[in-house]
Structure formats: C-alpha cells, structure tokens
Write an enzyme that holds these catalytic residues in place. Structure first.
Site, PDB file in Angstrom:
ATOM      1  N   CYS A   1      81.803 -84.033  31.365  1.00 52.16           N
ATOM      2  CA  CYS A   1      81.927 -83.315  32.689  1.00 52.16           C
ATOM      3  C   CYS A   1      83.294 -83.387  33.277  1.00 52.16           C
ATOM      4  O   CYS A   1      83.677 -82.168  33.601  1.00 52.16           O
ATOM      5  CB  CYS A   1      81.113 -84.200  33.611  1.00 52.16           C
ATOM      6  SG  CYS A   1      79.286 -84.126  33.047  1.00 52.16           S
TER       7      CYS A   1
HETATM    8  N1  LIG Z   1      76.405 -85.427  28.877  1.00 56.03           N
HETATM    9  C1  LIG Z   1      76.245 -85.604  30.004  1.00 56.03           C
HETATM   10  O1  LIG Z   1      76.290 -86.731  30.663  1.00 56.03           O
HETATM   11  C2  LIG Z   1      75.740 -84.468  31.084  1.00 56.03           C
HETATM   12  C3  LIG Z   1      75.438 -84.624  32.376  1.00 56.03           C
HETATM   13  C4  LIG Z   1      75.154 -83.435  33.194  1.00 56.03           C
HETATM   14  C5  LIG Z   1      75.245 -82.330  32.690  1.00 56.03           C
HETATM   15  N2  LIG Z   1      75.564 -82.013  31.377  1.00 56.03           N
HETATM   16  C6  LIG Z   1      75.695 -80.715  30.889  1.00 56.03           C
HETATM   17  O2  LIG Z   1      74.513 -80.594  30.029  1.00 56.03           O
HETATM   18  C7  LIG Z   1      74.927 -79.682  29.011  1.00 56.03           C
HETATM   19  C8  LIG Z   1      74.689 -80.164  27.808  1.00 56.03           C
HETATM   20  O3  LIG Z   1      75.207 -81.270  27.642  1.00 56.03           O
HETATM   21  P1  LIG Z   1      75.098 -82.493  26.472  1.00 56.03           P
HETATM   22  O4  LIG Z   1      75.990 -83.708  27.073  1.00 56.03           O
HETATM   23  O5  LIG Z   1      73.583 -82.832  26.418  1.00 56.03           O
HETATM   24  O6  LIG Z   1      75.519 -81.927  25.135  1.00 56.03           O
HETATM   25  P2  LIG Z   1      75.183 -82.361  23.782  1.00 56.03           P
HETATM   26  O7  LIG Z   1      76.261 -81.928  22.707  1.00 56.03           O
HETATM   27  O8  LIG Z   1      75.032 -83.854  23.544  1.00 56.03           O
HETATM   28  O9  LIG Z   1      73.921 -81.697  23.195  1.00 56.03           O
HETATM   29  C9  LIG Z   1      73.875 -80.193  23.180  1.00 56.03           C
HETATM   30  C10 LIG Z   1      72.914 -79.899  21.895  1.00 56.03           C
HETATM   31  O10 LIG Z   1      72.455 -78.627  22.061  1.00 56.03           O
HETATM   32  C11 LIG Z   1      72.341 -78.256  20.530  1.00 56.03           C
HETATM   33  N3  LIG Z   1      72.456 -76.836  20.497  1.00 56.03           N
HETATM   34  C12 LIG Z   1      73.818 -76.045  20.921  1.00 56.03           C
HETATM   35  N4  LIG Z   1      73.715 -74.779  20.446  1.00 56.03           N
HETATM   36  C13 LIG Z   1      72.117 -74.727  20.399  1.00 56.03           C
HETATM   37  C14 LIG Z   1      71.244 -73.720  20.339  1.00 56.03           C
HETATM   38  N5  LIG Z   1      71.791 -72.272  20.164  1.00 56.03           N
HETATM   39  N6  LIG Z   1      69.812 -73.739  19.987  1.00 56.03           N
HETATM   40  C15 LIG Z   1      69.639 -75.218  19.949  1.00 56.03           C
HETATM   41  N7  LIG Z   1      70.466 -76.261  20.079  1.00 56.03           N
HETATM   42  C16 LIG Z   1      71.657 -75.703  20.528  1.00 56.03           C
HETATM   43  C17 LIG Z   1      73.666 -79.137  19.940  1.00 56.03           C
HETATM   44  O11 LIG Z   1      73.377 -79.237  18.483  1.00 56.03           O
HETATM   45  C18 LIG Z   1      73.705 -80.375  20.391  1.00 56.03           C
HETATM   46  O12 LIG Z   1      72.645 -81.341  20.005  1.00 56.03           O
HETATM   47  C19 LIG Z   1      76.331 -79.208  29.149  1.00 56.03           C
HETATM   48  O13 LIG Z   1      76.518 -78.045  29.921  1.00 56.03           O
HETATM   49  C20 LIG Z   1      76.848 -80.482  29.918  1.00 56.03           C
HETATM   50  O14 LIG Z   1      77.971 -80.110  30.667  1.00 56.03           O
HETATM   51  C21 LIG Z   1      76.123 -83.215  30.472  1.00 56.03           C
END
Ligand SMILES: NC(=O)c1ccc[n+]([C@@H]2O[C@H](COP(=O)([O-])OP(=O)(O)OC[C@H]3O[C@@H](n4cnc5c(N)ncnc54)[C@H](O)[C@@H]3O)[C@@H](O)[C@H]2O)c1
Length: 415
Positions: free
Chosen positions: A257
């Site tokens: 983030c």
């Molecule tokens: N991690 C956090 O604490 C957090 C908190 C708030 C918001 N976010 C936001 O949420 C979003 C996701 O973050 P995250 O930490 O969960 O990411 P992550 O990398 O842990 O998970 C994302 C998943 O999406 C999958 N993926 C990618 N492209 C894909 C597609 N086309 N179809 C299906 N699956 C696909 C990946 O393989 C991965 O498993 C980001 O925008 C991030 O900024 C994250």
C-alpha cells in the site's frame, strides 16, 4: 458470487462470503495458489487452515483458474493487484480481469472493483471493458460499483467483518445492490456518492499515513542531535485527547500500500491537472531514504567500536515490512539488508514469518539463538515481531541498533 484474485484481499473476502451463506467461486491465475486452496493449505495469514477447511467442507467454496466456472454469477468482486511499473500505475491485471469476467456477465448481475486505484478507474477503465465484452450496458443491464479494502494484515482487533466498509455505485440502483451484498459481509457499510469518491477515500487514507510516517521519520533523523527522544515525545503527545494521532518512525515503509498507492494519486493528478502533489513527493523521498539512514547509523556505531561494516557480522532481525506478518513486498528491511551486503557486511537475517520459498536467494536466514547473538558485531532490529526474544538481544548483544524502539540497555541505540 465470484471473487477474482485470491490474495491478501480476495481470500478473506471469499471465506467470509462463504461464512455468510454465499456459494463462492474464487478465480485466480496462479495455479499453485489454487492447488493449495484445494488442499486447505492457506497462504494468507488472516485466513487460517481451519477456517479455510470449514469453507471448503461446506461445499460452497471452489477455487479455480478457469473463468468458465463463473457462469451465471450474481455478484463478482475483483481484487487483483495494482502495482507500479517504473513509477507508473499498472492496471493490466484489472484490465485482464475485466476482459475475462465480461463474457460471463448476465442482466441483473453486480460487479465491484476492490483493487486500490486512482479516481476514475471504475467508470473509465473497467466499465467500457465490461460493456464491450458483454454487450450489456452498465446502469441499465448490470450494476457496477467500487469498494476499497481496508484489511490490515496481522491486526488481531480489526478485520474484514468489523471494519466499516466504504461502498459506492455508478448510480443509485448499483449502490443499492453493492450495499445489499456488503451488508451480508460486514457489520457496517459507509455509502459515498460516487465511485470516484470511494476510490479517493482509499488513497486519502494511505496518503495520510504515508505523509505522517514521513514526518516522524524526518523528526527521528534530527531529534538525537537535538538531545531529545522522539519516541518519548510521540508517546507524550499521544496523551493529548484531541488533535493528535501518533505515528512512529521506522526503517521506511513497505507492503503493497504505502509505497504504491499515493503514487497512483499523484500520477493521475499530474496527468490530468498538470500539478504536482508535493506532500506525496516529499513523503516518498523521506521514507525511501530511511534504509540509507539506518545504514549510516550502523556504520557510525561500528566505527565508534573500531570496526567497519565490511567484514562485520550483522544480525538483522526481520525482513517483513510489518510486525508479526511475513509480507516482504516492497519491504524497507530488504533494502536495508541488501545495502549492508553491498558494503561487505557478513549479514544473516532472522525472519520467522516468511515462507522459505519467498526469501530471496541472496539473503541467508538463521534462527535467533544465543550463539548468533553473541557472534554478531551489531544486531539491527528492522521489524519488531513479537516472536523475537528481546531479553536475549539486550543481554547478549554487543551492539544493538533498534529501529523500532523495542529494546533497552546500555548497548542499545534507538533510531
Ligand atoms: N494487501 C493489503 O493489505 C491490501 C489492503 C487494501 C487494498 N489492497 C489492494 O487490493 C488489491 C489486491 O491486493 P492483494 O494484496 O490482495 O494482492 P495479492 O497479490 O495478494 O493477490 C492478488 C491475486 O490476484 C491474482 N490475479 C492477478 N491477475 C488475475 C486475473 N487476471 N484473474 C484472476 N486472478 C488474478 C494473483 O495471482 C493473486 O493471487 C491491490 O489493488 C491492493 O493495492 C491490498
């Protein structure tokens, strides 16, 4: 319902939706992740294996790489990554997810984007992709909304269910539908008037933290020279019942983030308004400099003991960016470790929370033992995991540089 992207955000949402009674199909392009979910082997700290097993055993949770399995869904939530590529927002994962979901959209369905992004993404990027791929019209045939995720990995008190959830829709009917879904998932929803406002809300929250952490980091860098203790000052200021919220210094910011999200906002403002968001630029500069500042402190501390970084044994505690988690994405502790290695330090790292396959090959990991502590010329506390034996470090460490204010003693220096 469908969750696209089963990561830190998507997997807790999918499991929570199963617990709320939904039939959930989770789609992820990562075959290994999907396989692990099928074997009830969670890779996300916020979802333990028991909870995952209960979801799988209910018969209402299926993880797949196959988009054909999402046919006929009511609600689809997209939680795919939104990284930066050389400082520029990379929305290719959202685009790819949107294109893959679109052919399966049917009239009456609802699509919600949860990925963090700049204001305008839901309406100007996702909407046209969904419309083109489905032949349907958002607002007329299907509902569309945005709801930022506030998940705080490792936080035992606040989780998806009890953290208020900001929600939005492109029109009143979309908002009602988005509210209907999240009303089943979380205790409280906070509707806002547009998707752009909801998108901005997330960036505002993270920019606020980023800027405030940069401010205390800058103060930490000068307070010692002023003969004052910044940590004590923050605690003292924190007793003020109004107008002050404590943020604490550290070796920099990391995770998915803070090093990323504010730059989504400044990029969009620069692109559309030709203006610089100066607070964000300054916060990036200060927070990015922190690992170098820690290296400087280590160098000086060793120098005072007649030693150089080159050849010294450095025991670094923590590689994760955040206490009690194993997440090393964008971690300043990793930058710190590599800087010390590049100066010729004989560096070993203790990191109990990160899976072995995620630790980069240039990092040598060891257990925290008395022998390791006694052998080190300097111990650098980079992440203040509760699992570390701080009494051992205080008692047996020759010299400790603590960037998290966890240790006490004559041989301990605090950032
Ligand atoms: N991690 C956090 O604490 C957090 C908190 C708030 C918001 N976010 C936001 O949420 C979003 C996701 O973050 P995250 O930490 O969960 O990411 P992550 O990398 O842990 O998970 C994302 C998943 O999406 C999958 N993926 C990618 N492209 C894909 C597609 N086309 N179809 C299906 N699956 C696909 C990946 O393989 C991965 O498993 C980001 O925008 C991030 O900024 C994250």
């Amino acid at each position: 319902m469908i969750v696209v992207g089963l990561g830190y955000v998507g997997l807790p949402l999918a499991v929570r939706a199963v617990e709320a009674g939904y039939l959930v199909v989770g789609v992820d392009t990562d075959e290994l992740r999907v396989k692990r979910l099928g074997a009830c082997d969670s890779y996300i700290e916020g979802v333990d294996d028991t909870r995952l097993m209960a979801a799988v055993d209910s018969g209402r949770f299926h993880a797949t790489t196959d988009y054909d399995r999402i046919e006929g869904f009511d609600v689809c939530v997209i939680t795919v990554p939104t990284p930066l590529r050389e400082g520029v927002p990379d929305l290719s994962f959202v685009e790819c997810a949107g294109r893959s979901v679109a052919p399966h959209l049917t009239p009456g369905a609802t699509v919600v984007l949860e990925s963090t992004t700049y204001p305008g993404t839901t309406e100007t990027l996702l909407r046209p992709l969904l419309e083109a791929g489905s032949g349907l019209k958002a607002g007329e045939d299907f509902h569309l909304g945005y709801s930022p995720e506030r998940i705080d990995p490792g936080n035992p008190e606040w989780h998806l269910e009890n953290t208020p959830k900001v929600i939005s829709g492109i029109d009143p009917a979309s908002l009602r539908s988005v509210e209907g879904f999240y009303g089943d998932i979380v205790e409280r929803t906070v509707p806002v008037s547009s998707c752009r406002t909801a998108e901005l809300t997330k960036l505002l929250e993270n920019t606020y933290r980023h800027v405030n952490i940069a401010m205390v980091n800058e103060m930490a860098m000068v307070s010692r020279q002023l003969g004052a203790d910044i940590w004590e000052a923050i605690d003292a200021a924190g007793t003020k019942p109004f107008g002050f919220m404590p943020f604490r210094p550290g070796p920099g910011v990391g995770g998915h983030c803070l090093p990323v999200d504010p730059s989504y906002l400044s990029w969009q403002v620069k692109r559309l308004l030709r203006q610089d968001l100066r607070f964000i630029g300054l916060a990036n500069e200060i927070n990015d400099h922190m690992p170098a500042h820690v290296v400087q402190r280590v160098t000086r501390g060793l120098n005072e003991r007649g030693k150089s970084v080159k050849g010294s044994r450095v025991l670094q505690l923590g590689l994760a960016y955040k206490k009690n988690t194993g997440d090393i994405r964008e971690s300043p502790a990793l930058v710190l470790a590599r800087s010390l290695l590049s100066l010729g330090a004989r560096l070993t790292v203790v990191e109990p929370h990160t899976d072995a396959y995620l630790v980069p090959p240039d990092i040598t990991r060891v257990e925290l033992t008395e022998a390791e502590v006694r052998a080190a010329d300097v111990i650098v506390v980079a992440t203040d995991h509760d699992a570390f034996d701080y009494a051992l470090i205080e008692d047996a460490g020759a010299y400790v540089l603590d960037t998290r204010n966890r240790c006490r003693g004559e041989r301990v220096e605090i950032l």
